[in-house]
Design a protein around this motif. Sequence first.
Motif, PDB file in Angstrom:
ATOM      1  N   ASP A 129      -1.756 -13.740  14.278  1.00 47.76           N
ATOM      2  CA  ASP A 129      -1.888 -12.743  15.345  1.00 47.76           C
ATOM      3  C   ASP A 129      -3.277 -12.777  15.968  1.00 47.76           C
ATOM      4  OD1 ASP A 129       0.719 -11.939  14.928  1.00 47.76           O
ATOM      5  OD2 ASP A 129       0.173 -10.213  13.673  1.00 47.76           O
ATOM      6  N   GLU A 130      -4.272 -13.111  15.169  1.00 50.12           N
ATOM      7  CA  GLU A 130      -5.643 -13.138  15.677  1.00 50.12           C
ATOM      8  C   GLU A 130      -5.870 -14.313  16.636  1.00 50.12           C
ATOM      9  OE1 GLU A 130      -5.472 -15.551  11.929  1.00 50.12           O
ATOM     10  OE2 GLU A 130      -4.706 -13.587  12.584  1.00 50.12           O
ATOM     11  N   ASP A 131      -4.954 -15.274  16.634  1.00 53.31           N
ATOM     12  CA  ASP A 131      -5.090 -16.426  17.540  1.00 53.31           C
ATOM     13  C   ASP A 131      -4.535 -16.134  18.932  1.00 53.31           C
ATOM     14  OD1 ASP A 131      -6.146 -18.091  15.496  1.00 53.31           O
ATOM     15  OD2 ASP A 131      -4.113 -18.484  14.755  1.00 53.31           O
ATOM     16  N   ASP A 144      -4.304 -14.308  22.419  1.00 55.28           N
ATOM     17  CA  ASP A 144      -5.232 -13.618  23.303  1.00 55.28           C
ATOM     18  C   ASP A 144      -4.681 -13.658  24.726  1.00 55.28           C
ATOM     19  OD1 ASP A 144      -7.306 -12.824  24.978  1.00 55.28           O
ATOM     20  OD2 ASP A 144      -8.865 -13.833  23.821  1.00 55.28           O
TER      21      ASP A 144
END
Length: 237
Positions: A104-106, A108
């Motif tokens: 999820d942090e990837d 954007d």
Amino acid sequence: MGTYYQFCPVSKALEVLDERWTLLIVRELLMGSRHFNDIRRGVPRMSPALLVKRLQRLERVGVVERFPDGNKVIYRLTPAGKDLQQIVDGLGDWSLRWLPELGDEDLDPHLLFWDMRRQVSREDLPPGRTVVHVQLGDVDPKSQRWWLVLAADDADVCDFDPGLPVAVTLETTLRCMTHLWRGEISWREAVRAGDLIANGSRTATRAVPRWLNVRAAPGDPRPQFSVSGRLAVDLRA
């Protein structure tokens, strides 16, 4: 700068290229970014001070050159920098084949739509301005609505309503749109799975994959992935 103290050509290249962010800056310049703020939009989590430092380093080693442009500066790749195209492309292809998982942090939306904006297939657009409204269902409410304003001579992305007529509205998720953009699933597959809904005239909804240039290449030898990013096993093999 790290030094490996080896005569190996790979080690000498890595003395220039393996600093954090360096190849991503080269990627931005290969993609057409010329001004400092445009490069920054492609590496939004990099500090301005570090970007200045990396650009200066690339200029010193002969990969980047700078030119005055009024009150601004234009950055361009030298022939040595342009020769890195095959390396950047190769790293991307290798990653898509062997490192498919996205956390999820990837994901954007700012970076995704900035990248989409500059790769629009402008020759496929109708005359005038064409607006594609994208609604993302899996992100913070402040980042759910995006507008791509497309024209043959320019393309822009807005996170606010520009007040222009919308040709197509896409209802999807950030994860689905990212996998589409990476070429891991096709537009048709996303629609059939119910992960992408296009609202607009029949002509526009059929044309929007061409406008946005998000077609998956046929015959691509990469493993196939689901929208979740997990490997889809082909039982026919």
